[in-house]
Design a protein around this motif. Structure first.
Motif, PDB file in Angstrom:
ATOM      1  N   LEU A 250      -8.543   3.643   8.733  1.00 24.84           N
ATOM      2  CA  LEU A 250      -9.204   2.542   9.425  1.00 24.84           C
ATOM      3  C   LEU A 250      -9.765   3.006  10.769  1.00 24.84           C
ATOM      4  O   LEU A 250     -10.904   2.713  11.131  1.00 24.84           O
ATOM      5  CB  LEU A 250      -8.180   1.421   9.627  1.00 24.84           C
ATOM      6  CG  LEU A 250      -8.671   0.004   9.792  1.00 24.84           C
ATOM      7  CD1 LEU A 250      -9.641  -0.393   8.687  1.00 24.84           C
ATOM      8  CD2 LEU A 250      -7.461  -0.938   9.806  1.00 24.84           C
ATOM      9  N   LYS A 251      -8.951   3.785  11.468  1.00 19.54           N
ATOM     10  CA  LYS A 251      -9.334   4.279  12.783  1.00 19.54           C
ATOM     11  C   LYS A 251     -10.576   5.164  12.694  1.00 19.54           C
ATOM     12  O   LYS A 251     -11.513   5.004  13.474  1.00 19.54           O
ATOM     13  CB  LYS A 251      -8.181   5.109  13.349  1.00 19.54           C
ATOM     14  CG  LYS A 251      -7.761   4.691  14.736  1.00 19.54           C
ATOM     15  CD  LYS A 251      -6.540   5.498  15.134  1.00 19.54           C
ATOM     16  CE  LYS A 251      -6.129   5.149  16.552  1.00 19.54           C
ATOM     17  NZ  LYS A 251      -4.802   5.665  16.872  1.00 19.54           N
TER      18      LYS A 251
ATOM     19  N   VAL B  85       0.882  -1.173   0.000  1.00 19.72           N
ATOM     20  CA  VAL B  85       0.000   0.000   0.000  1.00 19.72           C
ATOM     21  C   VAL B  85       0.919   1.222   0.000  1.00 19.72           C
ATOM     22  O   VAL B  85       1.292   1.752   1.038  1.00 19.72           O
ATOM     23  CB  VAL B  85      -0.933  -0.009   1.236  1.00 19.72           C
ATOM     24  CG1 VAL B  85      -1.820   1.235   1.238  1.00 19.72           C
ATOM     25  CG2 VAL B  85      -1.793  -1.277   1.253  1.00 19.72           C
ATOM     26  N   ASN B  86       1.299   1.640  -1.213  1.00 19.92           N
ATOM     27  CA  ASN B  86       2.278   2.725  -1.320  1.00 19.92           C
ATOM     28  C   ASN B  86       1.625   4.083  -1.554  1.00 19.92           C
ATOM     29  O   ASN B  86       2.286   5.085  -1.773  1.00 19.92           O
ATOM     30  CB  ASN B  86       3.302   2.422  -2.429  1.00 19.92           C
ATOM     31  CG  ASN B  86       2.693   2.579  -3.811  1.00 19.92           C
ATOM     32  OD1 ASN B  86       1.478   2.420  -3.979  1.00 19.92           O
ATOM     33  ND2 ASN B  86       3.521   2.885  -4.792  1.00 19.92           N
ATOM     34  N   HIS B  87       0.283   4.087  -1.495  1.00 17.31           N
ATOM     35  CA  HIS B  87      -0.459   5.358  -1.557  1.00 17.31           C
ATOM     36  C   HIS B  87      -1.799   5.120  -0.885  1.00 17.31           C
ATOM     37  O   HIS B  87      -2.342   4.007  -0.956  1.00 17.31           O
ATOM     38  CB  HIS B  87      -0.673   5.813  -3.012  1.00 17.31           C
ATOM     39  CG  HIS B  87      -1.186   7.219  -3.107  1.00 17.31           C
ATOM     40  ND1 HIS B  87      -2.530   7.520  -3.140  1.00 17.31           N
ATOM     41  CD2 HIS B  87      -0.524   8.400  -3.142  1.00 17.31           C
ATOM     42  CE1 HIS B  87      -2.673   8.827  -3.195  1.00 17.31           C
ATOM     43  NE2 HIS B  87      -1.480   9.388  -3.208  1.00 17.31           N
ATOM     44  N   ILE B  88      -2.324   6.150  -0.287  1.00 15.57           N
ATOM     45  CA  ILE B  88      -3.560   5.979   0.483  1.00 15.57           C
ATOM     46  C   ILE B  88      -4.711   5.492  -0.395  1.00 15.57           C
ATOM     47  O   ILE B  88      -5.608   4.791   0.067  1.00 15.57           O
ATOM     48  CB  ILE B  88      -3.903   7.302   1.215  1.00 15.57           C
ATOM     49  CG1 ILE B  88      -4.931   7.041   2.322  1.00 15.57           C
ATOM     50  CG2 ILE B  88      -4.402   8.365   0.255  1.00 15.57           C
ATOM     51  CD1 ILE B  88      -4.494   7.583   3.635  1.00 15.57           C
ATOM     52  N   THR B  89      -4.658   5.816  -1.690  1.00 15.49           N
ATOM     53  CA  THR B  89      -5.738   5.399  -2.594  1.00 15.49           C
ATOM     54  C   THR B  89      -5.734   3.895  -2.836  1.00 15.49           C
ATOM     55  O   THR B  89      -6.709   3.355  -3.366  1.00 15.49           O
ATOM     56  CB  THR B  89      -5.597   6.112  -3.953  1.00 15.49           C
ATOM     57  OG1 THR B  89      -4.262   5.902  -4.450  1.00 15.49           O
ATOM     58  CG2 THR B  89      -5.865   7.594  -3.812  1.00 15.49           C
ATOM     59  N   ARG B  90      -4.641   3.220  -2.477  1.00 20.70           N
ATOM     60  CA  ARG B  90      -4.584   1.766  -2.647  1.00 20.70           C
ATOM     61  C   ARG B  90      -5.131   1.002  -1.444  1.00 20.70           C
ATOM     62  O   ARG B  90      -5.207  -0.222  -1.468  1.00 20.70           O
ATOM     63  CB  ARG B  90      -3.134   1.315  -2.922  1.00 20.70           C
ATOM     64  CG  ARG B  90      -2.768   1.480  -4.377  1.00 20.70           C
ATOM     65  CD  ARG B  90      -1.288   1.322  -4.631  1.00 20.70           C
ATOM     66  NE  ARG B  90      -0.700   0.037  -4.271  1.00 20.70           N
ATOM     67  CZ  ARG B  90      -0.813  -1.093  -4.981  1.00 20.70           C
ATOM     68  NH1 ARG B  90      -1.530  -1.107  -6.087  1.00 20.70           N
ATOM     69  NH2 ARG B  90      -0.207  -2.189  -4.602  1.00 20.70           N
TER      70      ARG B  90
ATOM     71  N   SER C 234       5.564   7.840   7.114  1.00 21.36           N
ATOM     72  CA  SER C 234       4.383   8.654   7.450  1.00 21.36           C
ATOM     73  C   SER C 234       3.105   8.126   6.805  1.00 21.36           C
ATOM     74  O   SER C 234       2.010   8.342   7.324  1.00 21.36           O
ATOM     75  CB  SER C 234       4.606  10.106   7.024  1.00 21.36           C
ATOM     76  OG  SER C 234       4.803  10.168   5.617  1.00 21.36           O
ATOM     77  N   LEU C 235       3.249   7.425   5.682  1.00 23.29           N
ATOM     78  CA  LEU C 235       2.047   6.891   5.016  1.00 23.29           C
ATOM     79  C   LEU C 235       1.339   5.857   5.891  1.00 23.29           C
ATOM     80  O   LEU C 235       0.116   5.734   5.847  1.00 23.29           O
ATOM     81  CB  LEU C 235       2.412   6.274   3.657  1.00 23.29           C
ATOM     82  CG  LEU C 235       1.241   5.606   2.914  1.00 23.29           C
ATOM     83  CD1 LEU C 235       0.157   6.627   2.559  1.00 23.29           C
ATOM     84  CD2 LEU C 235       1.736   4.888   1.663  1.00 23.29           C
ATOM     85  N   ILE C 236       2.107   5.119   6.687  1.00 14.79           N
ATOM     86  CA  ILE C 236       1.498   4.075   7.518  1.00 14.79           C
ATOM     87  C   ILE C 236       0.479   4.697   8.469  1.00 14.79           C
ATOM     88  O   ILE C 236      -0.640   4.191   8.625  1.00 14.79           O
ATOM     89  CB  ILE C 236       2.570   3.300   8.307  1.00 14.79           C
ATOM     90  CG1 ILE C 236       3.568   2.644   7.341  1.00 14.79           C
ATOM     91  CG2 ILE C 236       1.918   2.235   9.189  1.00 14.79           C
ATOM     92  CD1 ILE C 236       4.750   2.009   8.051  1.00 14.79           C
ATOM     93  N   ALA C 237       0.859   5.792   9.087  1.00 13.79           N
ATOM     94  CA  ALA C 237      -0.058   6.458  10.017  1.00 13.79           C
ATOM     95  C   ALA C 237      -1.284   6.982   9.277  1.00 13.79           C
ATOM     96  O   ALA C 237      -2.412   6.923   9.796  1.00 13.79           O
ATOM     97  CB  ALA C 237       0.660   7.592  10.739  1.00 13.79           C
ATOM     98  N   ASP C 238      -1.078   7.487   8.071  1.00  7.96           N
ATOM     99  CA  ASP C 238      -2.212   7.993   7.286  1.00  7.96           C
ATOM    100  C   ASP C 238      -3.187   6.863   6.962  1.00  7.96           C
ATOM    101  O   ASP C 238      -4.407   7.020   7.085  1.00  7.96           O
ATOM    102  CB  ASP C 238      -1.722   8.631   5.980  1.00  7.96           C
ATOM    103  CG  ASP C 238      -0.916   9.905   6.219  1.00  7.96           C
ATOM    104  OD1 ASP C 238      -0.985  10.445   7.343  1.00  7.96           O
ATOM    105  OD2 ASP C 238      -0.210  10.337   5.286  1.00  7.96           O
TER     106      ASP C 238
END
Ligand SMILES: [Mg+2]
Ligand SMILES: [Zn+2]
Length: 190
Positions: free
Chosen positions: A73-74, A21-26, A64-68
């Motif tokens: 989900l959160k 998941v290298n972008h939030i859209t994925r 930083s993407l991981i937190a995004d």
């Protein structure tokens, strides 16, 4: 007094397995993900997500993407009255990239670092806890801390079952259709 938890893997278990998941859209959470979390809440167990994200070490996406992504989900959970008690990730890889992400860490599943940290932070009784995931490494994570292991058929799960499971030294304590089925079975009968 320490409480039992259900540790969920993220990719392939609470969201569609799409590779990195290298972008939030994925990031595509499964429609039942929030219900699974809520079911565990209702069963008076903590909900903790544990995810390997070696794409950071490999240089595929920033930490930083991981937190995004986890934030998506959160907030989905919270807006539906479900609560995630903790989220832990491992950004490391033993041989890819450069330090500090390239390291032989104690937290890359199936190593137990994330579960030990969560147990300390949140007061979890690991011996009464479960790990729910779609790969052998998730099951081994559970067994490495004396917890029980549930394999789901989503993500890599069907492939694990069809091609590899017969050769495993130990069989899953439970096999579930998906994370919601897993949550309901764990709450009802274990
Ligand atoms: Mg997975
Ligand atoms: Zn790690």
């Amino acid at each position: 007094m320490s409480r039992p938890a259900v540790f969920f893997d993220r990719d392939g278990t609470l969201s569609r397995e799409v590779g990195y998941v290298n972008h939030i859209t994925r990031f595509e959470p499964f429609p039942f993900a929030v219900d699974a979390i809520r079911a565990v809440n209702a069963g008076n167990r903590l909900v903790v997500i544990v995810t390997n994200q070696a794409g950071v070490a490999r240089g595929y996406f920033p930490e930083s993407l991981i937190a995004d992504v986890n934030g998506v989900l959160k907030s989905r959970a919270e807006s539906s009255g479900a609560k995630i008690d903790g989220i832990y990730y491992c950004p490391h890889h033993p041989s890819a990239g450069v330090p500090p992400y390239r390291q032989d860490c104690d937290c890359r599943k199936p190593r137990p670092g994330m579960l030990h940290r969560a147990a300390q932070d949140l007061g979890i009784d690991l011996s009464r806890s479960w790990v729910v995931g779609d790969r052998l490494g998730d099951l081994e994570l559970a067994w490495n801390v004396g917890a029980r292991a549930c394999l789901v058929k989503t993500g890599y799960g069907m492939g694990e079952i069809q091609y590899w499971m017969a050769d495993w030294k130990r069989q899953p304590d439970l096999i579930a259709e998906n994370a919601l089925d897993a949550a309901l079975q764990i709450i009802e009968s274990h």
